[in-house]
Motif scaffolding. Structure first.
Motif, PDB file in Angstrom:
ATOM      1  N   GLY A  56       0.742  -0.790  -0.157  1.00  0.00           N
ATOM      2  CA  GLY A  56      -0.243  -0.191  -0.341  1.00  0.00           C
ATOM      3  C   GLY A  56       0.865   1.544  -0.160  1.00  0.00           C
ATOM      4  N   ASP A  57       0.293   2.409   0.545  1.00  0.00           N
ATOM      5  CA  ASP A  57       1.582   3.627   0.843  1.00  0.00           C
ATOM      6  C   ASP A  57       2.173   3.422   1.744  1.00  0.00           C
ATOM      7  N   ARG A  58       2.378   1.570   2.755  1.00  0.00           N
ATOM      8  CA  ARG A  58       3.392   2.555   2.953  1.00  0.00           C
ATOM      9  C   ARG A  58       4.187   1.216   3.190  1.00  0.00           C
ATOM     10  N   ILE A  59       5.996   1.008   4.470  1.00  0.00           N
ATOM     11  CA  ILE A  59       7.203   0.549   4.305  1.00  0.00           C
ATOM     12  C   ILE A  59       6.726  -1.067   4.849  1.00  0.00           C
ATOM     13  N   LEU A  60       6.702  -1.953   4.479  1.00  0.00           N
ATOM     14  CA  LEU A  60       6.225  -3.479   5.358  1.00  0.00           C
ATOM     15  C   LEU A  60       7.057  -3.444   5.926  1.00  0.00           C
ATOM     16  N   ALA A  61       8.415  -4.014   5.358  1.00  0.00           N
ATOM     17  CA  ALA A  61       9.883  -3.951   6.143  1.00  0.00           C
ATOM     18  C   ALA A  61      10.830  -3.325   5.707  1.00  0.00           C
ATOM     19  N   THR A  62      12.233  -3.613   5.986  1.00  0.00           N
ATOM     20  CA  THR A  62      13.321  -2.982   6.079  1.00  0.00           C
ATOM     21  C   THR A  62      14.453  -4.238   6.067  1.00  0.00           C
ATOM     22  N   GLU A 517       5.940  13.526  12.490  1.00  0.00           N
ATOM     23  CA  GLU A 517       7.603  12.990  12.874  1.00  0.00           C
ATOM     24  C   GLU A 517       6.990  11.499  12.765  1.00  0.00           C
ATOM     25  N   LYS A 518       5.729  11.342  13.008  1.00  0.00           N
ATOM     26  CA  LYS A 518       5.365   9.823  13.430  1.00  0.00           C
ATOM     27  C   LYS A 518       4.979   9.112  11.510  1.00  0.00           C
ATOM     28  N   GLU A 519       4.705   9.600  10.859  1.00  0.00           N
ATOM     29  CA  GLU A 519       4.184   8.868   9.907  1.00  0.00           C
ATOM     30  C   GLU A 519       5.578   8.885   8.727  1.00  0.00           C
ATOM     31  N   LYS A 520       6.132  10.155   8.666  1.00  0.00           N
ATOM     32  CA  LYS A 520       7.028  10.144   7.908  1.00  0.00           C
ATOM     33  C   LYS A 520       8.734  11.063   8.324  1.00  0.00           C
ATOM     34  N   GLY A 521       9.709  10.573   7.615  1.00  0.00           N
ATOM     35  CA  GLY A 521      10.977  11.116   7.521  1.00  0.00           C
ATOM     36  C   GLY A 521      11.702  10.225   7.966  1.00  0.00           C
ATOM     37  N   GLY A 526       5.571   0.330   9.242  1.00  0.00           N
ATOM     38  CA  GLY A 526       4.978   0.976   8.973  1.00  0.00           C
ATOM     39  C   GLY A 526       5.362   2.638   9.115  1.00  0.00           C
ATOM     40  N   MET A 527       6.385   3.840   8.470  1.00  0.00           N
ATOM     41  CA  MET A 527       5.876   4.628   8.037  1.00  0.00           C
ATOM     42  C   MET A 527       5.704   4.729   6.487  1.00  0.00           C
ATOM     43  N   LEU A 528       5.577   5.709   5.637  1.00  0.00           N
ATOM     44  CA  LEU A 528       5.269   6.277   4.821  1.00  0.00           C
ATOM     45  C   LEU A 528       5.976   5.831   3.836  1.00  0.00           C
ATOM     46  N   ALA A 529       5.695   4.893   2.744  1.00  0.00           N
ATOM     47  CA  ALA A 529       6.887   4.588   2.111  1.00  0.00           C
ATOM     48  C   ALA A 529       6.922   5.901   1.357  1.00  0.00           C
ATOM     49  N   ASP A 530       8.067   6.934   1.728  1.00  0.00           N
ATOM     50  CA  ASP A 530       7.791   8.892   0.612  1.00  0.00           C
ATOM     51  C   ASP A 530       9.763   8.348   0.793  1.00  0.00           C
ATOM     52  N   PHE A 531      10.491   8.044  -0.323  1.00  0.00           N
ATOM     53  CA  PHE A 531      11.544   8.124  -0.092  1.00  0.00           C
ATOM     54  C   PHE A 531      12.656   8.380  -1.581  1.00  0.00           C
ATOM     55  N   GLY A 558       4.634   5.056  -1.832  1.00  0.00           N
ATOM     56  CA  GLY A 558       4.903   3.923  -2.021  1.00  0.00           C
ATOM     57  C   GLY A 558       4.873   4.413  -3.699  1.00  0.00           C
ATOM     58  N   LYS A 559       4.578   4.633  -4.483  1.00  0.00           N
ATOM     59  CA  LYS A 559       3.915   4.535  -6.093  1.00  0.00           C
ATOM     60  C   LYS A 559       5.624   5.487  -6.556  1.00  0.00           C
ATOM     61  N   THR A 560       6.096   5.214  -7.879  1.00  0.00           N
ATOM     62  CA  THR A 560       7.269   5.887  -8.485  1.00  0.00           C
ATOM     63  C   THR A 560       6.410   7.801  -8.758  1.00  0.00           C
ATOM     64  N   VAL A 561       6.826   8.491  -8.720  1.00  0.00           N
ATOM     65  CA  VAL A 561       6.336   9.637  -8.951  1.00  0.00           C
ATOM     66  C   VAL A 561       7.577  10.195 -10.360  1.00  0.00           C
ATOM     67  N   TYR A 562       8.418  10.072 -10.226  1.00  0.00           N
ATOM     68  CA  TYR A 562       9.842  10.564 -11.154  1.00  0.00           C
ATOM     69  C   TYR A 562      10.907   9.496 -11.565  1.00  0.00           C
ATOM     70  N   GLU A 563      11.227   8.677 -12.683  1.00  0.00           N
ATOM     71  CA  GLU A 563      12.077   8.326 -13.082  1.00  0.00           C
ATOM     72  C   GLU A 563      12.493   9.148 -13.345  1.00  0.00           C
ATOM     73  N   ALA A 564      14.299   8.952 -13.048  1.00  0.00           N
ATOM     74  CA  ALA A 564      15.307   9.730 -14.430  1.00  0.00           C
ATOM     75  C   ALA A 564      15.362   8.599 -15.967  1.00  0.00           C
ATOM     76  N   LYS A 565      15.352   9.536 -16.852  1.00  0.00           N
ATOM     77  CA  LYS A 565      15.558   8.928 -17.986  1.00  0.00           C
ATOM     78  C   LYS A 565      16.857   8.549 -18.546  1.00  0.00           C
TER      79      LYS A 565
END
Ligand SMILES: [Zn+2]
Ligand SMILES: [Zn+2]
Length: 565
Positions: A56-62, A517-521, A526-531, A558-565
């Motif tokens: 989904g929109d979160r990190i499941l595991a690292t 701070e409990k959602e991202k950073g 458990g945190m949002l998958a923003d990286f 969790g979704k790729t919104v930009y990818e370098a060409k």
């Protein structure tokens, strides 16, 4: 590559007999993941991992690439990141999306090297415009020109063919209008300076076209509002700029409500590619503010309204930042405070008691003092009234910019738990003249981000885009070097940060500043998958190399919104 590793996990699962748990949507493998979590090993101060599983929109595991094999189901996509550096997405704690977009669509005067070049770019736009159409733009900075003189209306008139023109200075606190624009705004010889603003005049008392701070408003009022389509086009351009530069969260001041409606529109269409906390105008009535706050769920982590932004003063570049002592290069002037303190304190108290977070733009030490005084009174009132803040009893009041500060003021930030929301890349622009404005003593305690950290003040970093380019790597470079981009000039290096401190201010610090701070950073389960995936490890690169960093991929929810060409 990944398939070859499956034996590991199959054996692992067979041995411990664990039932198969939730599966990931995507697993990003073979990366150098900077998690943002302190490690305290001999090699790294920050814990590193190799792979991230997203559901989904979160990190499941690292973990290690093979550790995450157990999250791979038949639908799971596996992305090999080829050893590249991954870090939490940048959270720009202070920017202006709509302005950024408008500037990209208007005459772009960023980096213009002379008045002639400004006029040339203006002439090109004029030639393409319809008769009577307003020509808007900005980004010029006369301190980059051979002769450091502000442009005037006559300079513009010669190339504007009677079309009204308004061009913002790079800092957004000063603009030059041409004669037609002044006429349409009814700014004449007889006009008085408005509170918090100034109409520059020549020796005959005629307006020169330079309008400082609130004096710009009369012209803005004369400009027909942009159409919905124009606004939306600008915001889309700005969002693309963010994605390309690894910004996954934006704390945005674009207060015209139509902008918020466009964000909602984009969100509905699945086109919102950065999380937005949309600030509201401090000056609006509490009723109006509450209505806006309630119009969209605060629990929506992609989009909601945020703090109230108010302005204590103008800018240092434009000599309108409010200082405790006069400008070193203008002995009659100590800037333009925008409020009467008593009124400011009342308004602040009223809004804090109504549960709003507030962030005051304050550049000069007098502006900072006004903000701190207002906050002290409001906090006291809130405590006495047991008022609820945006999160429990916390208000997390903020000062935006906090450029010119005395050591006593920095101590008060800590005392009052005020967040310092600063833009390190401003130093790259301002170091050319900051000492002229301030003199050596004040300059030495200004842009004092290390002094803030050393006092235990929370730092949140941003860019003030489009005042500075949105690229966070300029900010990281400025924060750790305090040197100009060509390395030739240095500004009080004692205030340098480490790269880990600078990244923290740009990720966890900005998240704290917006109560998230409990959602991202950090990149933890458990945190949002923003990286972001970068072309180099910025924690192991020389400062010059950091400046040239390219984003390879930006992931939001969790979704790729930009990818370098
Ligand atoms: Zn500001
Ligand atoms: Zn700003």
């Amino acid at each position: 590559m990944f398939a070859a590793l499956s034996l590991h996990s199959m054996l692992g699962e067979a041995q411990n007999g664990a039932p198969s748990g939730p599966k990931a949507d995507v697993i990003f493998v073979h990366a150098n993941v900077y998690t943002g979590v302190p490690a305290n090993t001999a090699f790294n101060s920050i814990l590193r991992e190799e792979a991230i599983a997203v559901r989904g929109d979160r990190i499941l595991a690292t973990g290690k690439t093979f550790d995450l094999e157990k999250y791979k189901g038949p639908q799971t996509q596996v992305v090999d990141l080829g050893g590249h550096f991954v870090m939490p997405g940048f959270n720009d704690a202070h920017l202006h999306l709509a302005d950024g977009g408008a500037q990209r669509l208007g005459v772009d005067l960023k980096g213009v090297k002379s008045l002639d070049e400004l006029r040339q770019r203006l002439a090109e736009k004029v030639a393409a415009a319809k008769a009577g159409e307003w020509i808007l733009g900005g980004g010029w900075d006369e301190t980059l020109w051979p002769v450091n003189v502000l442009p005037n209306r006559w300079d513009l008139d010669e190339v504007s063919m009677g079309r009204p023109v308004l061009l913002d200075r790079v800092d957004g606190h000063l603009a030059v209008a041409n004669t037609r624009a002044l006429q349409l705004a009814s700014i004449t010889l007889a006009s008085r300076d408005p509170q918090g603003g100034k109409i520059d005049r020549n020796e005959n008392g005629e307006p020169t076209g330079i309008l400082r701070d609130t004096a710009e408003r009369a012209v803005y009022a004369a400009i027909p509002p942009p159409t919905h389509d124009q606004l939306r086009r600008g915001i889309e351009v700005a969002l693309a700029d963010l994605a390309e530069h690894g910004i996954t969260s934006a704390q945005d001041y674009s207060p015209a409500w139509e902008n918020f409606q466009i964000y909602e529109e984009l969100e509905k269409e699945g086109k919102l590619t950065a999380r937005i906390s949309a600030w509201l105008r401090f000056d609006e009535s509490v009723e109006e503010l509450a209505k806006k706050r309630d119009s969209h769920p605060q629990s929506d982590l992609m989009l909601h309204t945020g703090m109230l932004k108010g302005f204590m003063d103008g800018s240092l570049g434009g000599h309108t930042a409010a200082l405790l002592q006069p400008y070193a290069d203008d002995a009659q002037n100590s800037g333009l405070p925008r409020y009467d303190p008593a009124k400011l304190n009342d308004m602040t108290k009223e809004r804090v008691l109504a549960g709003f977070q507030i962030g005051f733009h304050a550049i000069g030490d007098r502006g900072v003092q006004m903000a701190l005084d207002a906050f002290a009174e409001a906090e006291k009132a809130a405590r006495e009234a047991h008022a609820k803040g945006p999160s429990g009893d916390e208000f997390r009041l903020r000062i935006e910019h906090a450029q010119v500060t005395t050591p006593q003021e920095i101590a008060r930030f800590k005392e009052l738990n005020v967040i310092a929301s600063m833009q390190p890349s401003h130093v790259l622009t301002d170091m050319r003249w900051a000492q002229d404005r301030l003199g050596p003593q004040r300059a030495a305690t200004s842009y004092a981000w290390l002094a803030m950290l050393n006092k235990g003040v929370t730092l949140a970093f941003g860019t003030d885009y489009p005042v500075e380019p949105v690229a966070p790597f300029r900010g990281l470079y400025a924060a750790i070097t305090r040197k100009s981009e060509n390395g030739k000039q240095e500004y009080f290096p004692e205030q340098r940060l480490t790269i880990d401190q600078a990244i923290a201010a740009y990720t966890t610090g900005s998240a704290f500043a917006e109560f998230e701070e409990k959602e991202k950073g950090k990149l933890v389960p458990g945190m949002l998958a923003d990286f972001v995936v970068l072309d180099r490890d910025v924690t192991a690169s020389s400062p010059e190399k950091i400046l040239a960093t390219k984003v390879l991929r930006t992931v939001v929810a969790g979704k790729t919104v930009y990818e370098a060409k």
